[in-house]
Enzyme design. Structure first.
Site, short mmCIF file in Angstrom:
data_model
loop_
_atom_site.label_atom_id
_atom_site.label_comp_id
_atom_site.label_asym_id
_atom_site.label_seq_id
_atom_site.Cartn_x
_atom_site.Cartn_y
_atom_site.Cartn_z
N ARG A 201 79.54 42.22 33.66
CA ARG A 201 80.73 42.24 33.24
C ARG A 201 81.10 42.69 31.62
O ARG A 201 81.77 42.44 30.93
CB ARG A 201 81.67 40.76 33.03
N ARG B 34 94.12 46.94 29.37
CA ARG B 34 94.58 46.18 30.54
C ARG B 34 96.06 45.72 30.27
O ARG B 34 96.89 45.76 31.30
CB ARG B 34 93.76 44.62 30.38
N ARG C 3 87.42 40.97 28.97
CA ARG C 3 88.02 40.41 28.17
C ARG C 3 87.59 40.12 26.73
O ARG C 3 88.49 40.11 25.61
CB ARG C 3 88.92 39.35 28.55
N TYR D 281 85.45 34.43 49.31
CA TYR D 281 86.92 34.56 48.96
C TYR D 281 87.76 35.06 49.90
O TYR D 281 88.97 34.69 50.07
CB TYR D 281 86.93 35.92 47.88
N ASP E 203 86.06 45.80 40.97
CA ASP E 203 85.86 44.42 41.60
C ASP E 203 85.24 44.56 42.82
O ASP E 203 85.56 45.22 43.81
CB ASP E 203 86.95 43.69 41.57
O1 CP3 Z 1 80.60 44.28 35.10
C1 CP3 Z 1 81.58 45.05 34.81
O2 CP3 Z 1 81.97 45.18 33.54
C2 CP3 Z 1 82.28 45.92 35.87
C3 CP3 Z 1 83.42 45.17 36.55
C4 CP3 Z 1 83.31 44.02 37.35
C5 CP3 Z 1 84.24 43.02 37.56
N1 CP3 Z 1 84.18 42.25 38.50
C6 CP3 Z 1 85.57 43.33 36.71
C7 CP3 Z 1 86.56 42.01 36.33
C8 CP3 Z 1 82.29 43.33 38.24
C9 CP3 Z 1 81.05 44.03 38.60
C10 CP3 Z 1 82.79 42.58 38.93
C11 CP3 Z 1 82.02 41.50 39.94
C12 CP3 Z 1 82.70 40.39 40.45
N2 CP3 Z 1 84.06 40.14 40.70
C13 CP3 Z 1 82.05 39.52 40.94
C14 CP3 Z 1 80.57 39.27 41.03
C15 CP3 Z 1 79.88 39.01 39.53
C16 CP3 Z 1 80.23 37.56 39.17
O3 CP3 Z 1 80.86 37.63 38.04
O4 CP3 Z 1 80.00 36.59 39.83
C17 CP3 Z 1 82.86 38.22 41.62
C18 CP3 Z 1 82.68 36.96 42.20
C19 CP3 Z 1 84.09 38.90 41.31
C20 CP3 Z 1 85.57 38.48 41.64
C21 CP3 Z 1 86.63 38.13 40.67
N3 CP3 Z 1 87.09 38.98 39.74
C22 CP3 Z 1 86.69 36.68 40.15
C23 CP3 Z 1 86.20 35.58 40.43
C24 CP3 Z 1 87.81 37.21 39.13
C25 CP3 Z 1 88.38 36.19 38.32
C26 CP3 Z 1 87.59 35.48 37.16
C27 CP3 Z 1 87.56 36.37 35.85
O5 CP3 Z 1 86.46 36.39 35.34
O6 CP3 Z 1 88.74 36.43 35.57
C28 CP3 Z 1 87.96 38.56 38.79
C29 CP3 Z 1 88.67 39.24 37.82
C30 CP3 Z 1 87.89 40.49 37.20
N4 CP3 Z 1 87.04 41.34 37.81
C31 CP3 Z 1 88.18 40.56 35.98
C32 CP3 Z 1 87.48 41.63 35.44
C33 CP3 Z 1 87.22 42.53 33.97
C34 CP3 Z 1 88.98 39.93 34.72
C35 CP3 Z 1 90.55 40.25 35.17
C36 CP3 Z 1 91.50 40.59 34.05
O7 CP3 Z 1 90.96 41.46 33.32
O8 CP3 Z 1 92.62 39.98 34.02
#
Ligand code: CP3
Length: 347
Positions: free
Chosen positions: A28, A41, A32, A154, A78
């Site tokens: 990640r 964003r 943010r 999910y 994602d």
């Molecule tokens: O790692 C990176 O920087 C690459 C991008 C990436 C994102 N999500 C961006 C993201 C990666 C590799 C993921 C993987 C992901 N997404 C997983 C597996 C890894 C982990 O963290 O467990 C999972 C379970 C998800 C599903 C997901 N996406 C959730 C549960 C959420 C909401 C929770 C949160 O952290 O906000 C997201 C949103 C998300 N994916 C964001 C980002 C940067 C935040 C959204 C935003 O900018 O508003």
């Protein structure tokens, strides 16, 4: 070892070699905690617009590498792009996490299309091509997908849940339909990962974030088995494809994972026992991890001790420095800088 892997420290580790200074990137890392990400964003509008506009996704991918000089860029996207590409509704509500239309019946599973919608995945592949052009030759580009089990948690609940109970119950009530969903997600993941390799990623990570909630037999059936098949099928199309597995929270079941899934490395969460990892895991594959993301938030001696402990535990053998899970939005930038310096100085 090929020419590319000699130039990229991270690929050298995935080839089974120790680097004197462990390569470092963070799960990640685009997100943010970065002011430049928050600005991008806000400009993009929605999270999915950011994912599906190749120029913006490429920019988000590159931001953390520019700021911190990480050894890998991870594609900004994602894991829920796969259900979206299978025709499910997906949205991200600010502060609430993902929302999907819940997949509740065997009939709905049977109705999933056989392939990913090209109009959904093409912009992702285009973002990879754009990043590739910008990235220094020493920096690896990582693609990724969610493992079928985690993606299914999910899809079935329609949202993130505390204990993944909806998917666990569905798998007990309807094991055949659930097995068909795993098969469908496994083949979509193969298609998606092969597409990412063809677009130019150097390696991929398979995120099984919720693997740790399953009993051992269900972990074998719903996590190990589908990911084993994904790894084999990707390598049938992309010989020698480098793959990192992340079955989070499974403790000593990591041994069964590395015995059955031919990954080049496993990503460790911060709870695993280092002695167990050295004896049973790092003797077979490279490891990646595993600083507690809250130690990075805390900074100071908690951070320094955490970094030193990971280096002392794993640094003598093939090792990639990372967190034990994604970086948290409240992480101070100065702590990330301090961590990177300490990892690079310690060698
Ligand atoms: O790692 C990176 O920087 C690459 C991008 C990436 C994102 N999500 C961006 C993201 C990666 C590799 C993921 C993987 C992901 N997404 C997983 C597996 C890894 C982990 O963290 O467990 C999972 C379970 C998800 C599903 C997901 N996406 C959730 C549960 C959420 C909401 C929770 C949160 O952290 O906000 C997201 C949103 C998300 N994916 C964001 C980002 C940067 C935040 C959204 C935003 O900018 O508003």
């Amino acid at each position: 070892m090929n020419a590319a892997s000699t130039r990229k420290p991270l690929l050298n580790v995935l080839a089974g070699n120790r680097e004197p200074v462990p390569p470092i990137w963070l799960m990640r890392q685009a997100g943010r905690y970065l002011p430049e990400y928050r600005e991008l964003r806000a400009r993009a509008g929605s999270f999915l617009d950011l994912c599906f506009t190749p120029e913006l996704a490429a920019e988000a991918t590159l931001q953390p590498v520019r700021r911190f000089g990480f050894d890998a860029a991870i594609l900004f996207s994602d894991i829920l792009v796969v259900p979206y590409g299978l025709g499910r509704r997906v949205s991200f509500e600010a502060g609430e996490g993902p929302r999907l239309d819940p997949l509740e019946t065997p009939a709905a599973i049977a109705a999933l299309p056989p392939r990913l919608d090209p109009s959904v995945v093409e912009p992702v592949y285009e973002a990879i091509r754009l990043v590739r052009c910008e990235l220094a030759p020493s920096v690896a580009l990582l693609g990724f997908c969610g493992a079928p089990w985690t993606v299914a948690t999910y899809m079935i609940a329609g949202r993130g849940t505390a204990d993944q109970a909806p998917a666990r119950l569905f798998a007990y009530h309807e094991p055949e339909a659930f097995g068909r969903l795993m098969d469908r997600l496994a083949s979509a993941s193969v298609e998606y990962l092969v597409g990412q390799f063809r677009a130019g990623v150097d390696a991929v990570q398979i995120f099984d974030t919720w693997a740790g909630v399953l009993p051992a037999a269900e972990f074998a059936r719903w996590c190990i088995e589908p990911v084993r098949r994904i790894v084999a099928a990707v390598r049938a199309e992309v010989p020698g494809a480098k793959i990192i597995g992340f079955p989070r929270g499974v403790g000593t079941s990591l041994a069964a994972y590395v015995e059955n899934v031919a990954v080049d490395a496993v990503s460790l969460d911060w709870t695993v026992d280092p002695g167990f990892v050295r004896d049973r895991i790092q003797s077979r594959v490279a490891v990646q991890g595993n600083l507690d993301p809250l130690a990075l938030v805390a900074g100071g001696t908690a951070l320094d001790r955490g970094v030193d402990a990971a280096l002392a535990s794993y640094g003598e053998r093939p090792f990639i420095f990372n967190l034990g899970h994604g970086i948290l939005p409240e992480t101070p930038l100065a702590h990330v800088e301090r961590m990177v310096e300490r990892v690079r100085r310690a060698a």
